[in-house]
Design an enzyme around this catalytic site. Structure first.
Site, PDB file in Angstrom:
ATOM      1  N   GLY A   1       8.845 -30.130  -6.196  1.00 27.96           N
ATOM      2  CA  GLY A   1       8.947 -29.309  -7.409  1.00 27.96           C
ATOM      3  C   GLY A   1       8.667 -30.035  -8.710  1.00 27.96           C
ATOM      4  O   GLY A   1       8.232 -29.420  -9.682  1.00 27.96           O
TER       5      GLY A   1
ATOM      6  N   GLU B   1      13.824 -34.691 -11.733  1.00 25.94           N
ATOM      7  CA  GLU B   1      14.085 -33.484 -10.930  1.00 25.94           C
ATOM      8  C   GLU B   1      13.459 -32.272 -11.606  1.00 25.94           C
ATOM      9  O   GLU B   1      13.293 -32.245 -12.826  1.00 25.94           O
ATOM     10  CB  GLU B   1      15.600 -33.241 -10.842  1.00 25.94           C
ATOM     11  CG  GLU B   1      16.261 -33.736  -9.564  1.00 25.94           C
ATOM     12  CD  GLU B   1      15.972 -32.845  -8.358  1.00 25.94           C
ATOM     13  OE1 GLU B   1      14.981 -32.095  -8.366  1.00 25.94           O
ATOM     14  OE2 GLU B   1      16.748 -32.924  -7.396  1.00 25.94           O
ATOM     15  N   ASP B   2      13.158 -31.252 -10.801  1.00 30.95           N
ATOM     16  CA  ASP B   2      12.663 -30.004 -11.373  1.00 30.95           C
ATOM     17  C   ASP B   2      13.816 -29.142 -11.886  1.00 30.95           C
ATOM     18  O   ASP B   2      13.793 -28.654 -13.010  1.00 30.95           O
ATOM     19  CB  ASP B   2      11.813 -29.222 -10.355  1.00 30.95           C
ATOM     20  CG  ASP B   2      12.510 -29.021  -8.996  1.00 30.95           C
ATOM     21  OD1 ASP B   2      13.633 -29.554  -8.794  1.00 30.95           O
ATOM     22  OD2 ASP B   2      11.944 -28.325  -8.142  1.00 30.95           O
TER      23      ASP B   2
ATOM     24  N   ASP C   1      20.757 -26.913  -9.622  1.00 20.38           N
ATOM     25  CA  ASP C   1      21.360 -25.592  -9.405  1.00 20.38           C
ATOM     26  C   ASP C   1      22.848 -25.804  -9.055  1.00 20.38           C
ATOM     27  O   ASP C   1      23.685 -25.940  -9.937  1.00 20.38           O
ATOM     28  CB  ASP C   1      20.552 -24.924  -8.281  1.00 20.38           C
ATOM     29  CG  ASP C   1      21.015 -23.543  -7.914  1.00 20.38           C
ATOM     30  OD1 ASP C   1      21.740 -22.925  -8.683  1.00 20.38           O
ATOM     31  OD2 ASP C   1      20.638 -23.049  -6.825  1.00 20.38           O
TER      32      ASP C   1
ATOM     33  N   LYS D   1      20.866 -24.932 -14.158  1.00 19.58           N
ATOM     34  CA  LYS D   1      21.559 -23.639 -14.129  1.00 19.58           C
ATOM     35  C   LYS D   1      23.055 -23.929 -14.108  1.00 19.58           C
ATOM     36  O   LYS D   1      23.665 -23.982 -13.030  1.00 19.58           O
ATOM     37  CB  LYS D   1      21.165 -22.857 -12.875  1.00 19.58           C
ATOM     38  CG  LYS D   1      19.718 -22.446 -12.827  1.00 19.58           C
ATOM     39  CD  LYS D   1      19.486 -21.347 -11.810  1.00 19.58           C
ATOM     40  CE  LYS D   1      18.754 -21.834 -10.625  1.00 19.58           C
ATOM     41  NZ  LYS D   1      18.361 -20.787  -9.672  1.00 19.58           N
TER      42      LYS D   1
ATOM     43  N   PHE E   1      16.563 -16.889  -9.827  1.00 22.35           N
ATOM     44  CA  PHE E   1      15.635 -17.720  -9.075  1.00 22.35           C
ATOM     45  C   PHE E   1      14.288 -17.744  -9.793  1.00 22.35           C
ATOM     46  O   PHE E   1      13.663 -16.719 -10.003  1.00 22.35           O
ATOM     47  CB  PHE E   1      15.471 -17.198  -7.641  1.00 22.35           C
ATOM     48  CG  PHE E   1      14.700 -18.145  -6.782  1.00 22.35           C
ATOM     49  CD1 PHE E   1      15.321 -19.248  -6.209  1.00 22.35           C
ATOM     50  CD2 PHE E   1      13.339 -17.969  -6.592  1.00 22.35           C
ATOM     51  CE1 PHE E   1      14.600 -20.152  -5.445  1.00 22.35           C
ATOM     52  CE2 PHE E   1      12.605 -18.871  -5.823  1.00 22.35           C
ATOM     53  CZ  PHE E   1      13.237 -19.961  -5.254  1.00 22.35           C
ATOM     54  N   VAL E   2      13.877 -18.951 -10.182  1.00 21.99           N
ATOM     55  CA  VAL E   2      12.665 -19.059 -10.997  1.00 21.99           C
ATOM     56  C   VAL E   2      11.534 -19.761 -10.237  1.00 21.99           C
ATOM     57  O   VAL E   2      11.780 -20.551  -9.325  1.00 21.99           O
ATOM     58  CB  VAL E   2      12.943 -19.814 -12.322  1.00 21.99           C
ATOM     59  CG1 VAL E   2      13.856 -19.002 -13.225  1.00 21.99           C
ATOM     60  CG2 VAL E   2      13.530 -21.203 -12.075  1.00 21.99           C
TER      61      VAL E   2
ATOM     62  N   ASP F   1       8.424 -23.318  -6.567  1.00 24.50           N
ATOM     63  CA  ASP F   1       7.784 -22.358  -5.668  1.00 24.50           C
ATOM     64  C   ASP F   1       8.733 -21.275  -5.171  1.00 24.50           C
ATOM     65  O   ASP F   1       9.960 -21.397  -5.277  1.00 24.50           O
ATOM     66  CB  ASP F   1       7.236 -23.086  -4.428  1.00 24.50           C
ATOM     67  CG  ASP F   1       8.366 -23.468  -3.455  1.00 24.50           C
ATOM     68  OD1 ASP F   1       9.341 -24.091  -3.909  1.00 24.50           O
ATOM     69  OD2 ASP F   1       8.276 -23.117  -2.265  1.00 24.50           O
TER      70      ASP F   1
ATOM     71  N   ARG G   1       3.492 -22.435  -7.619  1.00 20.67           N
ATOM     72  CA  ARG G   1       3.661 -23.747  -8.252  1.00 20.67           C
ATOM     73  C   ARG G   1       2.648 -23.959  -9.371  1.00 20.67           C
ATOM     74  O   ARG G   1       2.892 -24.709 -10.309  1.00 20.67           O
ATOM     75  CB  ARG G   1       3.473 -24.869  -7.213  1.00 20.67           C
ATOM     76  CG  ARG G   1       4.573 -24.937  -6.167  1.00 20.67           C
ATOM     77  CD  ARG G   1       4.466 -26.243  -5.400  1.00 20.67           C
ATOM     78  NE  ARG G   1       5.188 -26.250  -4.136  1.00 20.67           N
ATOM     79  CZ  ARG G   1       6.483 -26.523  -4.007  1.00 20.67           C
ATOM     80  NH1 ARG G   1       7.211 -26.792  -5.056  1.00 20.67           N
ATOM     81  NH2 ARG G   1       7.065 -26.510  -2.825  1.00 20.67           N
TER      82      ARG G   1
HETATM   83  P1  5GP Z   1      20.883 -27.803  -5.792  1.00 18.81           P
HETATM   84  O1  5GP Z   1      21.188 -28.793  -4.708  1.00 18.81           O
HETATM   85  O2  5GP Z   1      21.170 -28.309  -7.184  1.00 18.81           O
HETATM   86  O3  5GP Z   1      21.551 -26.462  -5.524  1.00 18.81           O
HETATM   87  O4  5GP Z   1      19.362 -27.434  -5.680  1.00 18.81           O
HETATM   88  C1  5GP Z   1      18.353 -28.256  -6.015  1.00 18.81           C
HETATM   89  C2  5GP Z   1      17.050 -27.776  -5.404  1.00 18.81           C
HETATM   90  O5  5GP Z   1      17.082 -26.371  -5.040  1.00 18.81           O
HETATM   91  C3  5GP Z   1      15.952 -27.882  -6.426  1.00 18.81           C
HETATM   92  O6  5GP Z   1      15.392 -29.188  -6.441  1.00 18.81           O
HETATM   93  C4  5GP Z   1      14.989 -26.817  -5.965  1.00 18.81           C
HETATM   94  O7  5GP Z   1      14.150 -27.322  -4.957  1.00 18.81           O
HETATM   95  C5  5GP Z   1      15.868 -25.725  -5.378  1.00 18.81           C
HETATM   96  N1  5GP Z   1      16.135 -24.663  -6.371  1.00 18.81           N
HETATM   97  C6  5GP Z   1      17.319 -24.398  -6.982  1.00 18.81           C
HETATM   98  N2  5GP Z   1      17.198 -23.346  -7.818  1.00 18.81           N
HETATM   99  C7  5GP Z   1      15.894 -22.952  -7.750  1.00 18.81           C
HETATM  100  C8  5GP Z   1      15.135 -21.931  -8.417  1.00 18.81           C
HETATM  101  O8  5GP Z   1      15.610 -21.136  -9.244  1.00 18.81           O
HETATM  102  N3  5GP Z   1      13.821 -21.858  -8.079  1.00 18.81           N
HETATM  103  C9  5GP Z   1      13.222 -22.676  -7.174  1.00 18.81           C
HETATM  104  N4  5GP Z   1      11.925 -22.497  -6.932  1.00 18.81           N
HETATM  105  N5  5GP Z   1      13.901 -23.660  -6.534  1.00 18.81           N
HETATM  106  C10 5GP Z   1      15.236 -23.798  -6.838  1.00 18.81           C
END
Ligand code: 5GP
Length: 194
Positions: free
Chosen positions: A53, A108-109, A112, A140, A161-162, A168, A174
């Site tokens: 990402g 990081e992208d 969440d 977020k 969810f973006v 993606d 992407r």
């Molecule tokens: P976390 O472990 O913080 O819940 O999630 C991190 C990963 O979940 C991110 O690096 C990404 O790959 C995916 N992710 C979380 N939220 C989103 C979102 O809104 N859109 C997309 N495309 N991926 C997300």
């Protein structure tokens, strides 16, 4: 160029909302690059890029960093459904180089729940870098399950969810220059199609 524009228009029509335009993204990425250049003056940070990402974000970010930088790439896969991670992280691709004593900046992208970043920080700090910080394009905060520091955050966004600008849904979108919210009907249709 025309057919690229058409493809992007078709992809963009699958969004129900554009949260961040390409201009807003570029402005903020430039600010982040300038801030990082100031904070890491006289050093050569090692950017640990989390694939897939963050690939577009880092490509723009490094061009706004006015310092020598080194890049390393990691890929992780988190087990879970297509729109939410569970925090069980598996390293799919590891760094090729030792980070002992280095100024490490995780790229990081999006953060969440915070579970992936918490895991990564714990694992990388065990390798004894001199410093360890994170730059994330998106966060977020409403979704956080664990509190984890993000020293450089591009944008805080709502619990939606973006996709776009590297992010993606089922490996698509992407290449959108903006970031938007997937239209739930279109998302459901694509999930049913596979
Ligand atoms: P976390 O472990 O913080 O819940 O999630 C991190 C990963 O979940 C991110 O690096 C990404 O790959 C995916 N992710 C979380 N939220 C989103 C979102 O809104 N859109 C997309 N495309 N991926 C997300």
């Amino acid at each position: 160029m025309q057919s690229v524009d058409r493809t992007l228009q078709v992809l963009q029509s699958d969004l129900c909302e554009v949260l961040l335009t390409d201009i807003q993204i570029q402005d903020r990425v430039r600010q982040l690059g300038q801030q990082i250049s100031t904070d890491y003056q006289d050093s050569e940070p090692y950017l640990v890029v989390i694939l897939n990402g963050a690939f577009l974000f880092v490509a723009d970010l490094v061009r706004y960093i006015d310092l020598p930088v080194e890049l390393g790439f990691m890929a992780v896969s988190s087990y879970g459904d297509s729109t939410r991670s569970t925090g069980t992280v598996r390293i799919v691709k590891d760094l090729q180089k030792d980070i002992l004593g280095r100024e490490v900046l995780i790229v990081e992208d999006i953060v969440d729940t915070g579970l992936t970043l918490t895991y990564l920080r714990g694992m990388l700090s065990g390798r004894q870098p001199r410093t360890l910080r994170t730059v994330s394009l998106l966060s977020k905060p409403a979704c956080r399950q664990v509190q984890v520091p993000i020293e450089y955050c591009g944008f805080e966004i709502p619990d939606k969810f973006v996709v776009g600008y590297g992010l993606d849904f089922m490996q698509r979108y992407r290449n959108l220059p903006c970031i938007g919210v997937m239209d739930p009907t279109k998302a459901a249709a694509q999930e049913n199609h596979t």
